[in-house]
Write a protein that holds these residues in place. Sequence first.
Motif, PDB file in Angstrom:
ATOM      1  N   ILE A  88       0.862  -1.185   0.000  1.00 23.54           N
ATOM      2  CA  ILE A  88       0.000   0.000   0.000  1.00 23.54           C
ATOM      3  C   ILE A  88       0.898   1.234   0.000  1.00 23.54           C
ATOM      4  N   ALA A  89       0.422   2.315  -0.613  1.00 20.08           N
ATOM      5  CA  ALA A  89       1.205   3.548  -0.681  1.00 20.08           C
ATOM      6  C   ALA A  89       1.664   3.986   0.703  1.00 20.08           C
ATOM      7  N   ASP A  90       2.930   4.340   0.808  1.00 16.61           N
ATOM      8  CA  ASP A  90       3.521   4.785   2.060  1.00 16.61           C
ATOM      9  C   ASP A  90       3.022   6.196   2.374  1.00 16.61           C
ATOM     10  N   ALA A  91       2.283   6.354   3.439  1.00 16.71           N
ATOM     11  CA  ALA A  91       1.698   7.645   3.813  1.00 16.71           C
ATOM     12  C   ALA A  91       2.758   8.694   4.133  1.00 16.71           C
ATOM     13  N   THR A  92       4.002   8.281   4.402  1.00 18.77           N
ATOM     14  CA  THR A  92       5.055   9.251   4.717  1.00 18.77           C
ATOM     15  C   THR A  92       5.725   9.795   3.459  1.00 18.77           C
ATOM     16  N   ASP A  93       5.388   9.262   2.278  1.00 19.92           N
ATOM     17  CA  ASP A  93       5.979   9.742   1.025  1.00 19.92           C
ATOM     18  C   ASP A  93       5.228  10.985   0.571  1.00 19.92           C
ATOM     19  N   THR A  94       5.541  12.099   1.191  1.00 18.67           N
ATOM     20  CA  THR A  94       4.852  13.355   0.892  1.00 18.67           C
ATOM     21  C   THR A  94       5.807  14.426   0.397  1.00 18.67           C
ATOM     22  N   GLY A  95       7.049  14.059   0.108  1.00 17.65           N
ATOM     23  CA  GLY A  95       8.051  15.028  -0.316  1.00 17.65           C
ATOM     24  C   GLY A  95       7.732  15.664  -1.656  1.00 17.65           C
ATOM     25  N   ALA A  96       8.380  16.781  -1.917  1.00 15.00           N
ATOM     26  CA  ALA A  96       8.208  17.487  -3.185  1.00 15.00           C
ATOM     27  C   ALA A  96       8.668  16.596  -4.336  1.00 15.00           C
ATOM     28  N   LEU A  97       8.202  16.895  -5.518  1.00 10.58           N
ATOM     29  CA  LEU A  97       8.595  16.137  -6.697  1.00 10.58           C
ATOM     30  C   LEU A  97       9.846  16.770  -7.282  1.00 10.58           C
ATOM     31  N   ASP A  98      10.964  16.145  -7.087  1.00 17.69           N
ATOM     32  CA  ASP A  98      12.247  16.608  -7.592  1.00 17.69           C
ATOM     33  C   ASP A  98      12.295  16.353  -9.094  1.00 17.69           C
ATOM     34  N   ALA A  99      12.643  17.393  -9.863  1.00 19.09           N
ATOM     35  CA  ALA A  99      12.678  17.269 -11.324  1.00 19.09           C
ATOM     36  C   ALA A  99      13.597  16.143 -11.784  1.00 19.09           C
ATOM     37  N   ALA A 100      14.647  15.866 -11.032  1.00 16.22           N
ATOM     38  CA  ALA A 100      15.598  14.814 -11.425  1.00 16.22           C
ATOM     39  C   ALA A 100      15.001  13.416 -11.268  1.00 16.22           C
ATOM     40  N   TYR A 101      13.956  13.278 -10.457  1.00 14.99           N
ATOM     41  CA  TYR A 101      13.369  11.965 -10.198  1.00 14.99           C
ATOM     42  C   TYR A 101      11.901  11.888 -10.615  1.00 14.99           C
ATOM     43  N   SER A 102      11.473  12.802 -11.472  1.00 14.70           N
ATOM     44  CA  SER A 102      10.089  12.833 -11.927  1.00 14.70           C
ATOM     45  C   SER A 102      10.063  12.799 -13.449  1.00 14.70           C
ATOM     46  N   ASP A 103       8.962  12.350 -14.004  1.00 14.76           N
ATOM     47  CA  ASP A 103       8.722  12.477 -15.435  1.00 14.76           C
ATOM     48  C   ASP A 103       7.820  13.685 -15.630  1.00 14.76           C
ATOM     49  N   ILE A 104       7.725  14.163 -16.884  1.00 17.27           N
ATOM     50  CA  ILE A 104       7.043  15.431 -17.123  1.00 17.27           C
ATOM     51  C   ILE A 104       6.103  15.338 -18.326  1.00 17.27           C
ATOM     52  N   LEU A 105       4.910  15.936 -18.194  1.00 16.75           N
ATOM     53  CA  LEU A 105       4.013  16.190 -19.315  1.00 16.75           C
ATOM     54  C   LEU A 105       4.021  17.686 -19.561  1.00 16.75           C
ATOM     55  N   SER A 106       3.863  18.093 -20.813  1.00  9.68           N
ATOM     56  CA  SER A 106       3.862  19.513 -21.157  1.00  9.68           C
ATOM     57  C   SER A 106       2.965  19.724 -22.378  1.00  9.68           C
ATOM     58  N   ALA A 107       2.965  20.948 -22.926  1.00 10.29           N
ATOM     59  CA  ALA A 107       2.153  21.237 -24.111  1.00 10.29           C
ATOM     60  C   ALA A 107       2.617  20.427 -25.318  1.00 10.29           C
ATOM     61  N   THR A 108       3.869  19.983 -25.325  1.00  9.12           N
ATOM     62  CA  THR A 108       4.364  19.193 -26.458  1.00  9.12           C
ATOM     63  C   THR A 108       4.303  17.690 -26.199  1.00  9.12           C
ATOM     64  N   VAL A 109       4.234  17.278 -24.956  1.00  7.70           N
ATOM     65  CA  VAL A 109       4.103  15.854 -24.601  1.00  7.70           C
ATOM     66  C   VAL A 109       2.880  15.738 -23.694  1.00  7.70           C
ATOM     67  N   LEU A 110       1.742  15.392 -24.294  1.00  3.95           N
ATOM     68  CA  LEU A 110       0.482  15.394 -23.546  1.00  3.95           C
ATOM     69  C   LEU A 110       0.088  14.039 -22.988  1.00  3.95           C
ATOM     70  N   ASP A 111       0.754  12.966 -23.405  1.00  5.11           N
ATOM     71  CA  ASP A 111       0.281  11.615 -23.095  1.00  5.11           C
ATOM     72  C   ASP A 111       1.462  10.716 -22.755  1.00  5.11           C
ATOM     73  N   THR A 112       1.322   9.920 -21.691  1.00  8.15           N
ATOM     74  CA  THR A 112       2.387   8.989 -21.331  1.00  8.15           C
ATOM     75  C   THR A 112       2.294   7.684 -22.110  1.00  8.15           C
ATOM     76  N   GLY A 113       1.131   7.419 -22.715  1.00  4.39           N
ATOM     77  CA  GLY A 113       0.889   6.081 -23.250  1.00  4.39           C
ATOM     78  C   GLY A 113       0.627   5.155 -22.070  1.00  4.39           C
ATOM     79  N   TRP A 114       0.221   3.912 -22.345  1.00  7.29           N
ATOM     80  CA  TRP A 114      -0.057   2.963 -21.256  1.00  7.29           C
ATOM     81  C   TRP A 114       1.250   2.447 -20.677  1.00  7.29           C
ATOM     82  N   ILE A 115       1.397   2.525 -19.370  1.00  5.44           N
ATOM     83  CA  ILE A 115       2.605   2.083 -18.678  1.00  5.44           C
ATOM     84  C   ILE A 115       2.256   0.815 -17.909  1.00  5.44           C
ATOM     85  N   ASP A 116       2.979  -0.253 -18.213  1.00  4.09           N
ATOM     86  CA  ASP A 116       2.724  -1.544 -17.574  1.00  4.09           C
ATOM     87  C   ASP A 116       3.530  -1.615 -16.281  1.00  4.09           C
ATOM     88  N   ALA A 117       3.012  -0.959 -15.276  1.00  3.16           N
ATOM     89  CA  ALA A 117       3.654  -0.924 -13.964  1.00  3.16           C
ATOM     90  C   ALA A 117       2.542  -0.902 -12.927  1.00  3.16           C
TER      91      ALA A 117
END
Length: 119
Positions: free
Chosen positions: A61-90
């Motif tokens: 179950i999701a760890d309730a203590t994982d409330t930290g900010a989203l660091d750009a180095a460890y996050s993926d990004i959507l923007s006006a040029t990339v609107l869709d992640t596609g289906w992720i099998d995870a």
Amino acid sequence: MSWRRSIGSRDYLHINTSTRTVGQVATIPMPLCGMWRLVATAVGEGATLRYRGVKEGADGIADATDTGALDAAYSDILSATVLDTGWIDAQPSAIRIEAVGGTVTVKIMWTSRLLPAIA
């Protein structure tokens, strides 16, 4: 806003819509997730949406203590040029999203065998 739809005899498609403004972070639970996808439906000028899976506890179950900010180095990004992640099998139990530089509306979709009550 959330809803679900049966996609065969085994899984349901869950859809959650979220609008985030600059600096707003949200944790979206996805119990028993099989596959997932993010689609940005509205992106303000210069805005991006950071996202990542949430750390899980020993019970899966999701760890309730994982409330930290989203660091750009460890996050993926959507923007006006990339609107869709596609289906992720995870199988994360939740994801965290954060708008940066403007307002973003995103649809969070995931498949699950769980049939939740609709609020």
